[in-house]
Design an enzyme around this catalytic site. Structure first.
Site, PDB file in Angstrom:
ATOM      1  N   GLY A   1     -16.340  16.723  39.188  1.00 49.72           N
ATOM      2  CA  GLY A   1     -16.680  18.109  39.495  1.00 49.72           C
ATOM      3  C   GLY A   1     -17.937  18.211  40.333  1.00 49.72           C
ATOM      4  O   GLY A   1     -18.010  18.973  41.303  1.00 49.72           O
TER       5      GLY A   1
ATOM      6  N   LYS B   1      -3.812  20.430  44.398  1.00 51.16           N
ATOM      7  CA  LYS B   1      -3.893  21.832  44.820  1.00 51.16           C
ATOM      8  C   LYS B   1      -4.830  22.123  45.975  1.00 51.16           C
ATOM      9  O   LYS B   1      -5.957  21.639  46.007  1.00 51.16           O
ATOM     10  CB  LYS B   1      -4.351  22.676  43.637  1.00 51.16           C
ATOM     11  CG  LYS B   1      -3.304  22.794  42.567  1.00 51.16           C
ATOM     12  CD  LYS B   1      -3.811  23.710  41.487  1.00 51.16           C
ATOM     13  CE  LYS B   1      -2.852  23.781  40.323  1.00 51.16           C
ATOM     14  NZ  LYS B   1      -3.583  24.111  39.100  1.00 51.16           N
TER      15      LYS B   1
ATOM     16  N   ARG C   1     -20.306   3.834  31.729  1.00 52.72           N
ATOM     17  CA  ARG C   1     -21.441   4.769  31.840  1.00 52.72           C
ATOM     18  C   ARG C   1     -22.687   4.252  31.133  1.00 52.72           C
ATOM     19  O   ARG C   1     -23.805   4.524  31.577  1.00 52.72           O
ATOM     20  CB  ARG C   1     -21.036   6.136  31.289  1.00 52.72           C
ATOM     21  CG  ARG C   1     -20.084   6.814  32.248  1.00 52.72           C
ATOM     22  CD  ARG C   1     -19.625   8.148  31.759  1.00 52.72           C
ATOM     23  NE  ARG C   1     -18.939   8.831  32.860  1.00 52.72           N
ATOM     24  CZ  ARG C   1     -18.135   9.862  32.709  1.00 52.72           C
ATOM     25  NH1 ARG C   1     -17.934  10.363  31.517  1.00 52.72           N
ATOM     26  NH2 ARG C   1     -17.555  10.421  33.751  1.00 52.72           N
TER      27      ARG C   1
ATOM     28  N   GLY D   1     -12.967  11.356  39.965  1.00 49.75           N
ATOM     29  CA  GLY D   1     -11.664  11.669  39.403  1.00 49.75           C
ATOM     30  C   GLY D   1     -10.565  10.688  39.766  1.00 49.75           C
ATOM     31  O   GLY D   1     -10.726   9.477  39.637  1.00 49.75           O
TER      32      GLY D   1
HETATM   33  P1  AMP Z   1      -6.388  16.785  41.589  1.00 50.75           P
HETATM   34  O1  AMP Z   1      -6.754  16.806  40.140  1.00 50.75           O
HETATM   35  O2  AMP Z   1      -6.208  18.144  42.185  1.00 50.75           O
HETATM   36  O3  AMP Z   1      -7.256  15.873  42.413  1.00 50.75           O
HETATM   37  O4  AMP Z   1      -4.933  16.174  41.653  1.00 50.75           O
HETATM   38  C1  AMP Z   1      -4.608  14.900  41.180  1.00 50.75           C
HETATM   39  C2  AMP Z   1      -3.157  14.905  40.830  1.00 50.75           C
HETATM   40  O5  AMP Z   1      -2.394  15.270  41.963  1.00 50.75           O
HETATM   41  C3  AMP Z   1      -2.637  13.576  40.384  1.00 50.75           C
HETATM   42  O6  AMP Z   1      -2.318  13.642  39.033  1.00 50.75           O
HETATM   43  C4  AMP Z   1      -1.411  13.353  41.240  1.00 50.75           C
HETATM   44  O7  AMP Z   1      -0.294  12.883  40.516  1.00 50.75           O
HETATM   45  C5  AMP Z   1      -1.126  14.741  41.764  1.00 50.75           C
HETATM   46  N1  AMP Z   1      -0.333  14.699  43.005  1.00 50.75           N
HETATM   47  C6  AMP Z   1      -0.615  14.069  44.132  1.00 50.75           C
HETATM   48  N2  AMP Z   1       0.380  14.211  45.028  1.00 50.75           N
HETATM   49  C7  AMP Z   1       1.322  14.963  44.440  1.00 50.75           C
HETATM   50  C8  AMP Z   1       2.599  15.444  44.847  1.00 50.75           C
HETATM   51  N3  AMP Z   1       3.090  15.163  46.035  1.00 50.75           N
HETATM   52  N4  AMP Z   1       3.290  16.186  43.971  1.00 50.75           N
HETATM   53  C9  AMP Z   1       2.791  16.454  42.750  1.00 50.75           C
HETATM   54  N5  AMP Z   1       1.601  16.035  42.309  1.00 50.75           N
HETATM   55  C10 AMP Z   1       0.871  15.296  43.144  1.00 50.75           C
END
Ligand code: AMP
Length: 395
Positions: A377, A201, A37, A354
């Protein structure tokens, strides 16, 4: 198209220029462990130095929650900046940020000199965008430059409030690049436009899915969020991540995709295991084949093929979120495969913050992408179609 003024559109010679940077760098035992950064901020700073401005830099670091926290002082940043710029960057070590040190240093500045203020979040007013601190910051400057895209979705004194009390507010180079790439991708894309969404999610990306279905030609869904879509299709997903409350929503999104003529792709095979563990025994199961007691941790080989085929002819690709639990090497294949395909295709590729950025860098393919967004974000909110306050306030 960039509809905001940038540092290229103004003249700063002899003027006091307050630059909001993103110096929210990781620090361990007083040492900065990743300077990305700081290095990223240099082009804007050098441009303003060359143009003869008096440059006053500010940033937040971490979450000191409105009071001085010595471990979150920006002093180490001033030191690194001095080295990178080959000049002395004066650090105004005021716990109140705009204090006697800052005022004196700014009053004594010559053209082309640089002062760095203390962590803006030492002040409790900062995150509440309270007028008094915005005015104090503005009292140091004639011109405001926002170069902190990662904080552009937050209306704080140093990202938004200050712009009300200076003559001119423009974007720095980093900010301009983010607006250009993300803005063009969402509002004026070269088609076909493909979005790839993953991560854990559905609930955290509801608005992104909804907004992107208005814009894209193809929407690919992988990662943990895919299982909620599988359940919406009537499949069993065992102990995979599932947001039961969002199954109806997933159905609505599938209907919306149909109505809009958007190709919506979800995995047709899955790598499953009985435990959330890199060393757990795993196998590949076909669509609808996840048994009770098994959880999906990555997309399967057939899905990799289909997803790769779907992006092959794209002209613009936006990717946000891993295809599986990429932190575990045995379940990183899907994510790495997508990174490799994006590195090869002849398209504008935008990696949206991210974990997908971490995945691309982990695969050593960062420099093969057209744009890597620095704000997780902020880039998500951009993809949701929201107007970010830190951009909206610029001229
Ligand atoms: P996010 O912060 O919502 O972008 O999610 C990122 C996280 O989703 C990472 O830490 C991944 O390990 C997790 N992730 C991706 N695929 C899966 C899965 N099939 N089951 C559980 N966690 C997952």
């Amino acid at each position: 198209m960039l509809n905001k003024k940038t540092v290229d559109d103004i003249s700063v010679n002899g003027k006091r220029v307050l630059v909001r940077c993103d110096f929210n760098v990781p620090i361990k035992d007083g040492k900065i462990t990743d300077e990305t950064r700081i290095v990223g901020a240099l082009p804007t700073i050098k441009k303003l130095i060359n143009d003869g401005g008096k440059i006053i830099l500010c940033s937040h670091m971490g979450k000191p929650k409105g009071e001085p926290v010595p471990e979150l002082s920006l002093a180490p940043v001033a030191e690194r900046l001095s080295q990178h710029l080959g000049m002395n960057v004066i650090f105004a070590a005021d716990n109140e940020v705009v204090g006697e040190n800052a005022k004196k240093a700014v009053a004594e500045m010559n053209n082309g000199e640089v002062v760095l203020l203390q962590n803006t979040r030492y002040r409790k007013e900062e995150t509440k965008n309270e007028e008094n601190f915005s005015k104090e910051l503005a009292s140091l400057a004639d011109v405001f430059v926002n170069d902190a895209f990662g904080s552009a979705h937050r209306a704080h004194c140093s990202t938004v409030g200050v712009s009300d009390y200076v003559d001119v507010s423009v974007a720095g180079y980093l900010m301009a690049k983010e607006i250009k790439f993300l803005g063009d991708a969402v509002n004026n894309p070269v088609r076909p436009l493909v979005a790839i969404l993953g991560g854990s999610k559905v609930s955290s990306k509801i608005s992104v899915i909804n907004n992107l279905l208005e814009k894209v030609d193809t929407l690919i869904i992988g990662g943990g969020m895919a299982y909620t879509f599988m359940v919406a299709l009537g499949y069993n997903v065992g102990t995979s991540l599932l947001e039961a409350d969002y199954v109806e929503y997933a159905k609505e999104m599938m209907a919306k995709a149909k109505e809009k003529g958007v190709k919506l792709l979800i995995p047709v095979d899955t790598v499953v295991a009985q435990e959330f563990d890199n060393d757990a025994a795993s196998k590949v199961v076909p669509e609808g084949g996840i048994e009770d007691g098994w959880m999906g941790l990555d997309i399967g080989p057939k899905t990799i093929e289909i997803f790769s085929e779907a992006v092959k002819d794209a002209k613009t690709v936006v990717w946000n979120g891993p295809m599986g639990v990429f932190e575990m090497p045995n379940f990183a294949k899907g994510t790495n495969a997508i990174a490799s395909v994006l590195a090869e295709i002849d398209a504008t590729t935008i990696i949206g913050g991210g974990d997908s950025v971490a995945a691309v860098n982990q695969a050593g393919l960062g420099d093969k992408m057209s744009h890597i967004s620095t704000g997780g974000g902020a880039s998500l909110e951009y993809l949701e179609g929201k107007e970010l306050p830190g951009i909206a306030c610029l001229d």
